[in-house]
Design a protein around this motif. Sequence first.
Motif, mmCIF file in Angstrom:
data_model
loop_
_atom_site.group_PDB
_atom_site.id
_atom_site.type_symbol
_atom_site.label_atom_id
_atom_site.label_comp_id
_atom_site.label_asym_id
_atom_site.label_seq_id
_atom_site.Cartn_x
_atom_site.Cartn_y
_atom_site.Cartn_z
ATOM 1 N N SER A 55 20.884 6.520 -6.263
ATOM 2 C CA SER A 55 20.380 7.700 -5.551
ATOM 3 C C SER A 55 19.122 8.172 -6.271
ATOM 4 C CB SER A 55 21.431 8.813 -5.511
ATOM 5 O OG SER A 55 21.056 9.781 -4.542
ATOM 6 N N THR A 70 18.886 13.727 -3.103
ATOM 7 C CA THR A 70 18.844 14.996 -3.844
ATOM 8 C C THR A 70 18.786 16.198 -2.909
ATOM 9 O OG1 THR A 70 16.438 15.004 -3.861
ATOM 10 C CG2 THR A 70 17.549 13.905 -5.714
ATOM 11 N N SER A 89 14.047 16.028 0.658
ATOM 12 C CA SER A 89 13.446 15.807 1.983
ATOM 13 C C SER A 89 14.152 16.665 3.037
ATOM 14 C CB SER A 89 13.484 14.328 2.364
ATOM 15 O OG SER A 89 14.787 13.798 2.206
ATOM 16 N N GLU A 113 25.121 12.158 3.657
ATOM 17 C CA GLU A 113 25.064 11.424 2.388
ATOM 18 C C GLU A 113 26.398 10.700 2.169
ATOM 19 O OE1 GLU A 113 22.800 10.610 -0.095
ATOM 20 O OE2 GLU A 113 24.537 9.555 -0.926
ATOM 21 N N ASP A 141 29.516 8.295 6.136
ATOM 22 C CA ASP A 141 28.693 7.104 6.363
ATOM 23 C C ASP A 141 27.663 7.402 7.453
ATOM 24 O OD1 ASP A 141 27.559 4.677 6.773
ATOM 25 O OD2 ASP A 141 29.423 3.600 7.199
ATOM 26 N N GLY A 142 26.411 7.498 7.048
ATOM 27 C CA GLY A 142 25.349 7.808 7.995
ATOM 28 C C GLY A 142 25.151 6.723 9.043
HETATM 29 C C1 LIG Z 1 16.430 7.106 -1.632
HETATM 30 S S1 LIG Z 1 17.822 8.104 -1.619
HETATM 31 C C2 LIG Z 1 17.422 9.415 -0.520
HETATM 32 C C3 LIG Z 1 16.300 10.288 -0.944
HETATM 33 C C4 LIG Z 1 16.345 11.662 -0.329
HETATM 34 N N1 LIG Z 1 15.939 11.661 1.035
HETATM 35 C C5 LIG Z 1 15.582 12.664 -1.172
HETATM 36 O O1 LIG Z 1 14.560 13.153 -0.768
HETATM 37 O O2 LIG Z 1 16.058 12.942 -2.280
HETATM 38 C C6 LIG Z 1 18.925 7.165 -0.594
HETATM 39 C C7 LIG Z 1 20.262 7.840 -0.418
HETATM 40 O O3 LIG Z 1 20.936 7.188 0.660
HETATM 41 C C8 LIG Z 1 22.316 7.282 0.392
HETATM 42 N N2 LIG Z 1 23.046 6.358 1.262
HETATM 43 C C9 LIG Z 1 23.252 5.029 1.102
HETATM 44 N N3 LIG Z 1 23.991 4.550 2.127
HETATM 45 C C10 LIG Z 1 24.234 5.592 2.948
HETATM 46 C C11 LIG Z 1 24.954 5.743 4.164
HETATM 47 N N4 LIG Z 1 25.552 4.709 4.754
HETATM 48 N N5 LIG Z 1 25.022 6.971 4.730
HETATM 49 C C12 LIG Z 1 24.430 8.047 4.145
HETATM 50 N N6 LIG Z 1 23.738 7.969 2.985
HETATM 51 C C13 LIG Z 1 23.633 6.764 2.404
HETATM 52 C C14 LIG Z 1 22.385 6.946 -1.093
HETATM 53 O O4 LIG Z 1 23.613 7.337 -1.648
HETATM 54 C C15 LIG Z 1 21.186 7.703 -1.619
HETATM 55 O O5 LIG Z 1 21.553 8.986 -2.076
#
Ligand SMILES: C[S@@+](CC[C@H](N)C(=O)[O-])C[C@H]1O[C@@H](n2cnc3c(N)ncnc32)[C@H](O)[C@@H]1O
Length: 412
Positions: A106, A136, A139, A156, A182-183
């Motif tokens: 993350s 975090t 966004s 998340e 699960d998104g």
């Molecule tokens: C790059 S980070 C996101 C950054 C965030 N938008 C920010 O501004 O802080 C990617 C996030 O996607 C989450 N993630 C991974 N697979 C996911 C899923 N199937 N559904 C929802 N979130 C997921 C990860 O746990 C991680 O926290």
Amino acid sequence: MTDHAPDDRAARLRERLADRLENAGLLRSAAWRAALTAVPREVFVPAFFRRGDGPRGTLWTPALPDAEGTDAWLEDVYADETLVTQLDGGVHPGDVDGPVGGEPTSSSTLPGLVVRMLEDLAPKDGARVLEIGTGTGYSTALMCHRLGSDHVTSIEYDPAAAARARTAITSAGYTPRLIHGDGLLGDEEGGPYDHLIATCSVRTIPPAWLRQVTPGGTILTTVSGWLSGSGLARLTVGENGTAEGRFLPGMVSFMIARPHAAPALDDYSDLLRQPSDERPARHDREVFQSWIPLFLAQLAAPGAQGLSTRADGGPWLYHAIDVSSGSFATLTPTSDESGFLVRQGGPHRLWDDIEAAIDAWETAGSPPQTAFTLTVTPTEQTVRLDTPDGPSWTLPTWLPPARRTRTDTLAR
Ligand SMILES: C[S@@+](CC[C@H](N)C(=O)[O-])C[C@H]1O[C@@H](n2cnc3c(N)ncnc32)[C@H](O)[C@@H]1O
């Protein structure tokens, strides 16, 4: 000594960041500038990991404001950098004293990419947005500032990241709909949405997204896979589970959605010992290091994972391994190191398919990624090189959670 109170200093650093992103052409509107200069990133990244090289690979050193001093700390927070906030699905900067190994799971995405994607998404006043990957919450907060909290939902997957994001978003004064789940399944109850933005990448566009975004609405997501080829696609949703659009410029990649992660490559030695044939490679190691060739390799061998190995004192070998079909391709440098040989075994000649895809792209004049389109129907998802007689590739079949194979489940 600090010249200004931390709040003033942070506000000045936000303005400076906004100027830089505007000059770089990433921040293009007054509305998103207002959000960027209002949302305090330090609230969302109270600690992060700094990347460094160790004797056996990457090491991550916790970076906390108490240890660094507030001024230096804020400079880092307002750099246009991705700040990693979690390793291996559960290790946070406050949990460790010194450098540790691990895989980022993350982060707070670099602000330049966040605002660029928000500008690409271009939601109008009153639009409702579903974000996949709260991370975090930074966004999410930018979108709340721009559209109003009641127009934003964010999902998340990771429980610890979801809880931390909720605390940060609340303390920054925003109240979006936040879901831990699960998104890839979207948010059936909260929809329909005008836009969906994913800050994790997918191998295949989830059907739930197509149902939950209104026809005419937008899906903005990176499409990637187990070879790490990637492209940012903007799709317009059509009727009845359809969508189409084009890949956008820029080398955009995100960590893959956890249910789409590659199965563990535990024991591949038998697979590599199968009967095989060898020939000179026409495209070799550079495929793994070049943006569009890697994207093409991803499309041509969607089940393959990349791996490099080295026996004691020997040369590096580069493998593409498809566990589900039992196929592999291994690149070995020739003895005079003037090129590579490729050895292939199993039912699919993975490197033949990868080379054919790159050849077709080169024959078309090596166009940029914007020349690729993505068409989604209820039965197939197709990436096409949009040139006369351009080739096309099918994305992996979507597997609903209940029907996921054992390897898909293990990858969670
Ligand atoms: C790059 S980070 C996101 C950054 C965030 N938008 C920010 O501004 O802080 C990617 C996030 O996607 C989450 N993630 C991974 N697979 C996911 C899923 N199937 N559904 C929802 N979130 C997921 C990860 O746990 C991680 O926290």
